[in-house]
Structures are given as C-alpha cells and as structure tokens.
Design an enzyme around this catalytic site. Structure first.
Site, PDB file in Angstrom:
ATOM      1  CB  CYS A 249      17.597 -49.277  -8.929  1.00 54.65           C
ATOM      2  SG  CYS A 249      18.564 -50.032 -10.262  1.00 54.65           S
TER       3      CYS A 249
ATOM      4  NE  ARG B 155      19.776 -47.282 -14.625  1.00 54.57           N
ATOM      5  CZ  ARG B 155      19.675 -47.718 -13.368  1.00 54.57           C
ATOM      6  NH1 ARG B 155      18.494 -47.980 -12.857  1.00 54.57           N
ATOM      7  NH2 ARG B 155      20.752 -47.896 -12.627  1.00 54.57           N
TER       8      ARG B 155
END
Length: 214
Positions: free
Chosen positions: A50, A127
């Site tokens: 991330c 995601r």
C-alpha cells in the site's frame, strides 16, 4: 437477514457519500463536480504494498492535475491512523500524500463501492480503482487482489483513453496509447459503407477502420 447491496457497475452513477478525510470532511459529489476522479482503495495503512501504491499516486499528482483529474483514496482505518501514516511516509521518503484519504472505519463507503470482497477479507478493502467522469458516471473499474500492486501506467493510460474517446467520439484498439491511431465506428447503412470505401481511413475491413488524431 443481511441486506445485499448491488455493487456499482460501469455506466452507473457513482454512489454519493459524505466522509471524514485527511483534508477534512467532504461530500463526494461536490468533490467530483466538473472533474474526473480516480477513487481507489487500499487494504491498510502502514503496510508495504500500500505504501508503494500511495506513493505512486502522490508522485503522479501533476499528471492527474494536468488531466483535470482528482485523486481520493480509502482504507478501513481511522483518521488518526491515516494522518500518522502520511506523516511517517513523508518523514522517511519525502513523498507527501496530498490527496484526501477517506477514514472508512465503519466500512460504509467500502461496502457502497463493493470494495469488501469476503473471499479476500471481510475487514480490509481490496485494491479497487474507479474512474468517474465529471458528470458523476463510473467509466472504468479495476480490482486487484491484496497481494498484487496496481499498474500506475495502466491507470494513466485508461484515463487518457477515456478522455480522448469522449473528445473525439472514437474507440481505442488493443494497447492504445496517446499518438496511436484510433478506431472509427462501423458504418450502419450501405450508403455509409460506400462513403467509407472512398475515404482515406486505414481500412482493415469494412467494419474495422482506423485514423490518426494528429
């Protein structure tokens, strides 16, 4: 019995919401008005993949700004966690996440956009990437699993492809990138077909013709 929420689809109006973010409280429809928006989720703050992704978006702020596009991120973390993470990344790397990041601790927005997918996790968003046009319509959706980072060049390419297609009323072939020829819509009458045969289009076949935008 738990109510099942329909996941947004391409062509739907982007669900509106109010949220607390790292730049303050915002209403999504107001943030979106007159601009393209890339809305993207990540599983959690202070995680390695991330961090690389959010840094990638931050480094491309000028590109998105030049293309009339705002960024907004999301994860199921508190606002304090977001602020601490943004600060930590900036102190360690010099990269500042200036775009808003939604604090979605109650998972309300994640559920609204289908970012929670139980096969991956019931408490962390996958995601997801939503490209939303200035009229608030969802134009593209990408989902990536939690263990694979996104491709920033593909996000940028598809954004420009959508904008170019809208502006020129055309379609894009495989692997299209700016400067490449585009596809012209197929003729719908015999008269249009005859006109096409006399044109200077690059004819692969009667239904597949390309032209340069330059």
């Amino acid at each position: 019995m738990e109510q099942i929420t329909m996941m947004p689809r391409i062509g739907d109006n982007a669900p509106d919401f109010e949220a607390i973010t790292t730049i303050g409280k915002l209403t999504f429809s107001e943030y979106n008005k007159g601009n393209w928006v890339v809305l993207f989720s990540h599983p959690a703050d202070f995680t390695p993949v991330c961090t690389t992704e959010m840094s990638g978006f931050a480094k491309e702020m000028k590109f998105f700004g030049d293309h009339n596009t705002k960024l907004i991120g999301l994860s199921i973390d508190s606002i304090h966690s977001h602020i601490a993470w943004v600060n930590a990344v900036y102190e360690k790397t010099g990269v500042l996440f200036e775009f808003p990041i939604i604090a979605d601790i109650d998972m309300r927005v994640a559920k609204l956009y289908g970012m929670l997918q139980p096969g991956e996790s019931e408490t962390a968003a996958v995601r997801a990437v939503f490209i939303i046009d200035p009229k608030g319509k969802i134009r593209l959706i990408m989902y990536y699993p939690m263990n694979v980072g996104r491709n920033m060049e593909e996000i940028k390419r598809t954004l420009v492809a959508l904008q170019t297609s809208d502006e020129n009323k055309c379609a894009m072939p495989l692997d299209w990138k700016p400067g490449d020829k585009v596809i012209v819509g197929a003729p719908k009458t015999l008269e249009a077909l005859a006109e096409r045969k006399k044109s200077n289009l690059e004819m692969v076949d009667w239904y597949l013709a390309k032209k340069s935008l330059a």
